[in-house]
Write an enzyme that holds these catalytic residues in place. Structure first.
Site, PDB file in Angstrom:
ATOM      1  N   THR A 173       0.863  -1.173   0.000  1.00 34.63           N
ATOM      2  CA  THR A 173       0.000   0.000   0.000  1.00 34.63           C
ATOM      3  C   THR A 173       0.900   1.224   0.000  1.00 34.63           C
ATOM      4  O   THR A 173       2.048   1.133   0.408  1.00 34.63           O
ATOM      5  CB  THR A 173      -0.864   0.056   1.284  1.00 34.63           C
ATOM      6  OG1 THR A 173      -1.290  -1.254   1.644  1.00 34.63           O
ATOM      7  CG2 THR A 173      -2.078   0.935   1.106  1.00 34.63           C
ATOM      8  N   ARG A 201     -12.482  -9.022  -4.760  1.00 33.86           N
ATOM      9  CA  ARG A 201     -12.073  -8.727  -3.386  1.00 33.86           C
ATOM     10  C   ARG A 201     -11.862  -7.224  -3.214  1.00 33.86           C
ATOM     11  O   ARG A 201     -11.303  -6.552  -4.062  1.00 33.86           O
ATOM     12  CB  ARG A 201     -10.792  -9.496  -3.065  1.00 33.86           C
ATOM     13  CG  ARG A 201     -10.253  -9.269  -1.656  1.00 33.86           C
ATOM     14  CD  ARG A 201      -9.044  -8.359  -1.659  1.00 33.86           C
ATOM     15  NE  ARG A 201      -8.451  -8.212  -0.324  1.00 33.86           N
ATOM     16  CZ  ARG A 201      -7.438  -7.395  -0.066  1.00 33.86           C
ATOM     17  NH1 ARG A 201      -6.900  -6.659  -1.022  1.00 33.86           N
ATOM     18  NH2 ARG A 201      -6.966  -7.295   1.165  1.00 33.86           N
ATOM     19  N   VAL A 202     -12.323  -6.680  -2.108  1.00 35.21           N
ATOM     20  CA  VAL A 202     -12.207  -5.247  -1.809  1.00 35.21           C
ATOM     21  C   VAL A 202     -11.211  -5.064  -0.671  1.00 35.21           C
ATOM     22  O   VAL A 202     -11.328  -5.705   0.376  1.00 35.21           O
ATOM     23  CB  VAL A 202     -13.572  -4.646  -1.422  1.00 35.21           C
ATOM     24  CG1 VAL A 202     -13.415  -3.191  -0.999  1.00 35.21           C
ATOM     25  CG2 VAL A 202     -14.544  -4.760  -2.592  1.00 35.21           C
ATOM     26  N   GLY A 223      -0.841  -2.963   5.467  1.00 30.52           N
ATOM     27  CA  GLY A 223      -0.786  -4.284   6.082  1.00 30.52           C
ATOM     28  C   GLY A 223      -1.800  -5.209   5.445  1.00 30.52           C
ATOM     29  O   GLY A 223      -2.229  -5.000   4.309  1.00 30.52           O
ATOM     30  N   GLY A 225      -5.172  -6.258   4.521  1.00 30.51           N
ATOM     31  CA  GLY A 225      -6.400  -5.469   4.425  1.00 30.51           C
ATOM     32  C   GLY A 225      -7.530  -5.980   5.283  1.00 30.51           C
ATOM     33  O   GLY A 225      -8.267  -5.201   5.904  1.00 30.51           O
TER      34      GLY A 225
END
Length: 310
Positions: A173, A201-202, A223, A225
């Site tokens: 991220t 997937r979100v 990290g 999610g």
């Protein structure tokens, strides 16, 4: 005339268990400090926090060292789908895109949606927005990410390469939190996902669990999610500051809770007083900051869970 404060800035390029796959401490530090220097210079020149955050996210998305924008990981079907969000702390306004493809800078779509009545769009909506804005089609794939995917595909997707070639795809991220000269806060977060995930997937990055700000504090998370979503980490930290806890105490409580539940995550934070902080339960968080006097970072903080404020 509005009173002025010392601008502050903190950014991150993800979390993980080592820096070996990214070329080591000095390579990562150089990349992060380039962004810190450029964006902090903007803040000194009077740039609004939200604009500074967008530019910082844009620069991190453009760096293939990090899993966002260019260099995003591939999902199980070999496609890149990215998510990003922006929160303006002054307006308490959140916007974001989820699983968008073929765009160079997802954070720019999140920025556009700040002024839209529909402020979070999923894959189809994001694709339509790209067409409306006539954003040029962009291929975010890098050779390194392709080779990761091919290697893991040949090994039944057990993800050995994702954790060796580019440490670590699952925690990749980028994020920026800024405090500008007149005390405005903003936060932005962007990701290429965790790699090899189920289609649809979100991640947390385009939710208030992973990116949140108000007039009191701003937080960007990194990290695993799902762990961040389970903790609702960013919003939890900001709410605790808003309710009167110091940033240090808010981070300390939140990370103690996360550690007790074996979460694998990290976060960067800023409050309205200019206090800068980060915390992690993962071994490494790739954070760097400018406190108004000098730069600093978390790259040699050691592997134990910890919270740091300055």
């Amino acid at each position: 005339m509005e009173s002025q404060v010392q601008p502050k800035l903190i950014i991150h390029g993800g979390a993980g268990s080592s820096l070996k796959g990214k070329g080591g401490v000095e390579v990562v530090r150089s990349s992060l400090y380039q962004v810190v220097d450029a964006v902090y210079g903007m803040l000194l020149d009077g740039c609004a926090a939200r604009d500074a955050v967008v530019q910082g996210c844009r620069m991190l998305e453009d760096d293939p060292l990090f899993n966002a924008g260019t260099g995003s990981v591939l999902q199980s079907d070999g496609q890149i789908r990215m998510s990003a969000s922006l929160m303006d702390g002054v307006a308490s306004r959140f916007s974001g895109v989820i699983n968008v493809s073929r765009v160079k800078n997802p954070i720019e779509l999140a920025e556009f949606l700040q002024s839209s009545p529909d402020r979070v769009l999923s894959d189809l909506g994001s694709a339509e927005l790209l067409r409306e804005l006539q954003v040029p089609i962009y291929d975010a794939l890098t050779e390194q990410r392709l080779q990761e995917w091919l290697a893991d595909r040949g090994d039944n997707f057990n993800r050995k390469m994702a954790d060796v070639v580019s440490e670590s795809a699952g925690r990749g991220t980028i994020g920026v939190v800024a405090l500008d000269r007149i005390g405005r806060l903003a936060a932005g977060t962007s990701t290429g996902g965790k790699g090899f995930e189920r289609i649809g997937r979100v991640s947390d990055s385009a939710t208030p669990a992973g990116n949140y700000a108000n007039a009191n504090a701003g937080v960007s998370c990194t990290g695993i999610g799902e762990d961040i979503l389970d903790e609702c980490l960013a919003a939890k930290i900001v709410v605790r500051v808003t309710d009167g806890l110091s940033l240090h105490e808010s981070l300390a409580r939140s990370f103690a809770e996360a550690q007790s539940r074996n979460r694998d995550l990290g976060a960067i934070a800023l409050d309205a007083t200019g206090t800068i902080g980060w915390g992690k339960t993962s071994e490494v968080i790739l954070a760097a900051f400018h406190n108004g006097v000098s730069r600093g970072d978390s790259l040699e903080a050691g592997p134990d869970p910890q919270v740091f404020v300055v």
